[in-house]
Write a protein that holds these residues in place. Sequence first.
Motif: not given
Length: 139
Positions: A61-62, A65, A77
Amino acid sequence: MADFEPMDLVVLADDEGNSVRVHVFGREPSWPQGLAAEIVVETPFVTGRTHLILSGHKLRSWAESLDKLDAGEAAAWMKWDRGPSISIQLTGDRDCPEVVVDDESFSMVTVRVPVVLPDGWIEDHRARLRSLQSAIADF
């Protein structure tokens, strides 16, 4: 992971003394698939930290982002996960990026930090993420 050196996955900092960091310590004792980490906020006005457990999902997910930020979009995030979240607005109220750390689930505190980010900060963070992923490849 026996040789894991603690590292900063995220360093959003400027010369004014404002920073938001995500420091990774290593394996999380309470959850072997997770990484023990903390979000650290430091400004001339307020300083704080909160515990965080990073999972493979949160690392992916980072990366997503960072892709959004690179495309000129704001990114949130960990917003929908349990625990603290970090949102980055590329243009905040003070004509510079703002980082919002929200710890609604534990301390119920939200901190908004204006940060003048250096050129190349997104690529630096991609390199930090690759370095962490390399260090935990045998996870």
